[in-house]
Design a protein around this motif. Structure first.
Motif, PDB file in Angstrom:
ATOM      1  N   VAL A  67      25.597  50.070 -36.423  1.00  0.00           N
ATOM      2  CA  VAL A  67      25.335  49.627 -35.067  1.00  0.00           C
ATOM      3  C   VAL A  67      25.746  48.157 -34.939  1.00  0.00           C
ATOM      4  CG1 VAL A  67      23.613  49.498 -33.228  1.00  0.00           C
ATOM      5  CG2 VAL A  67      23.325  51.151 -35.095  1.00  0.00           C
ATOM      6  N   SER A  79      24.883  45.793 -29.704  1.00  0.00           N
ATOM      7  CA  SER A  79      24.371  47.092 -29.268  1.00  0.00           C
ATOM      8  C   SER A  79      22.941  47.309 -29.736  1.00  0.00           C
ATOM      9  CB  SER A  79      25.270  48.219 -29.793  1.00  0.00           C
ATOM     10  OG  SER A  79      26.590  48.095 -29.300  1.00  0.00           O
ATOM     11  N   THR A  91      20.942  45.177 -27.188  1.00  0.00           N
ATOM     12  CA  THR A  91      21.046  45.405 -25.736  1.00  0.00           C
ATOM     13  C   THR A  91      21.088  46.869 -25.338  1.00  0.00           C
ATOM     14  OG1 THR A  91      23.468  45.284 -25.831  1.00  0.00           O
ATOM     15  CG2 THR A  91      22.261  43.209 -25.476  1.00  0.00           C
ATOM     16  N   TRP A 120      22.290  51.161 -26.837  1.00  0.00           N
ATOM     17  CA  TRP A 120      23.386  51.816 -27.548  1.00  0.00           C
ATOM     18  C   TRP A 120      23.279  53.323 -27.373  1.00  0.00           C
ATOM     19  CZ3 TRP A 120      23.551  53.838 -33.004  1.00  0.00           C
ATOM     20  CH2 TRP A 120      24.872  54.015 -33.461  1.00  0.00           C
ATOM     21  N   SER A 139      20.384  58.009 -27.015  1.00  0.00           N
ATOM     22  CA  SER A 139      20.563  56.771 -26.261  1.00  0.00           C
ATOM     23  C   SER A 139      19.404  55.829 -26.558  1.00  0.00           C
ATOM     24  CB  SER A 139      20.618  57.044 -24.749  1.00  0.00           C
ATOM     25  OG  SER A 139      21.773  57.786 -24.415  1.00  0.00           O
TER      26      SER A 139
END
Length: 340
Positions: A256, A260, A263, A265, A280
């Motif tokens: 990751v 992401s 904020t 991903w 999500s």
């Protein structure tokens, strides 16, 4: 049974070395005879079956001889003890004024039947005249003779031929049939060793693990004077591009980006079954070492309850930037300082 007791007899019959029950010996003999009767084996394993059948029969006969020798010793001890007690009793009666003491009888000779009449009833043995005076030198003669005969035809088994059978995680998950080819040594009619290619079918069961062994008895290398060795296949796992197996669980690693992870991903992947899964992360921060578990989406549990499976563990690895400019460093410091 001589200076070297044939402990191999007990190993051949697969019974404990301290077994003294004739019933246990007979039960073990009957079971092994049914298993290794040459008429029940194909030509490829008939030689081994004949050797084992003969070994089993010889071991059974030898152990029965041993049991008979022990019975004779017990009978002699009982007879001698009874005779001593009887003589002592007569002496006490004579000393006490009772019945006159009788002259002791001559020592009894203990007789043992020969091996040819071993299975005849006791009364028939006594009347047959086929008896001999028991002596210590006769103890175990039948056993030593049997051991010599047994050693003359017991042959060693050639070492196992070990091979690997590589399986994918998908094959170990669903189970499959694998056709494997290998080359073994065979002994020709003139005693030479030749190479022979053999094909076997291995039925891989769901959930088998690395190191699981599959053995084909007598299908390994042949050596002159030896029983054919076994062919032993050991399961190995081909490296998977996404999953790694840990016991009955599957592990999936996902990288990751730092931005992401902070904020939000979205992440998609496919299960071992091929089903697509999408996740999500909007309202949560993915921290280094974060792990999410999907129950029952791991490997089948071999030998467990029907449908039992391990878990799928998704491990997230947050990727940090290798370099930051001074401007970005200052900006991040201001943003993150407010999150503390």
């Amino acid at each position: 049974m001589g200076k070297n007791p044939p402990e191999l007899y007990y190993e051949v019959l697969n019974i404990a070395k301290d077994t003294t029950s004739p019933q246990e010996i007979r039960a073990a003999y009957r079971g092994l005879v049914r298993q290794w009767h040459p008429d029940k084996h194909p030509p490829s394993s008939k030689t081994e079956a004949e050797a084992r059948f003969k070994a089993i029969t010889q071991a059974y006969e030898a152990l029965l001889d041993q049991q008979e020798d022990r019975a004779v010793f017990r009978a002699r001890n009982v007879d001698e003890d009874g005779r001593r007690r009887s003589c002592a009793s007569r002496a006490e009666n004579a000393a006490g004024g009772g019945l006159p003491a009788m002259a002791p009888r001559a020592p009894c000779k203990i007789s043992a039947t020969t091996s040819s009449t071993r299975k005849a009833p006791a009364a028939a043995r006594e009347c047959s005249g086929q008896t001999k005076v028991y002596s210590s030198t006769d103890v175990g003669l039948g056993g030593r003779r049997a051991f010599a005969e047994f050693s003359s035809y017991v042959v060693r088994k050639a070492p196992p031929l070990e091979c690997k059978v590589e399986c994918t995680l998908e094959e170990l998950c669903a189970g499959c049939k694998k056709e494997v080819k290998y080359t073994r040594d065979v002994v020709t009619k003139n005693g030479l060793i030749a190479k022979k290619e053999v094909t076997q079918i291995i039925r891989v069961k769901p959930g088998w693990k690395k190191g699981t062994k599959v053995t084909f008895e007598g299908m390994g290398n042949e050596r002159p004077g030896c029983l054919p060795g076994d062919a032993v296949f050991t399961v190995s796992i081909r490296k998977h591009k996404a999953f790694k197996r840990q016991g009955d669980d599957l592990v999936l690693k996902a990288e990751v980006p730092l931005v992401s992870a902070l904020t939000g991903w979205s992440f998609s992947f496919r299960l071992m079954s091929g089903e697509k899964v999408s996740w999500s992360f909007r309202d949560e921060v993915i921290c280094p070492g974060y792990e999410k578990v999907v129950k029952g989406e791991g490997m089948p549990v071999a030998g467990g309850h029907r449908g039992a499976r391990g878990d799928l563990r998704v491990k997230f690895d947050v990727v940090f930037p290798e370099n930051l400019s001074e401007e970005r460093r200052t900006g991040l410091a201001e943003i993150l300082r407010g999150c503390a």
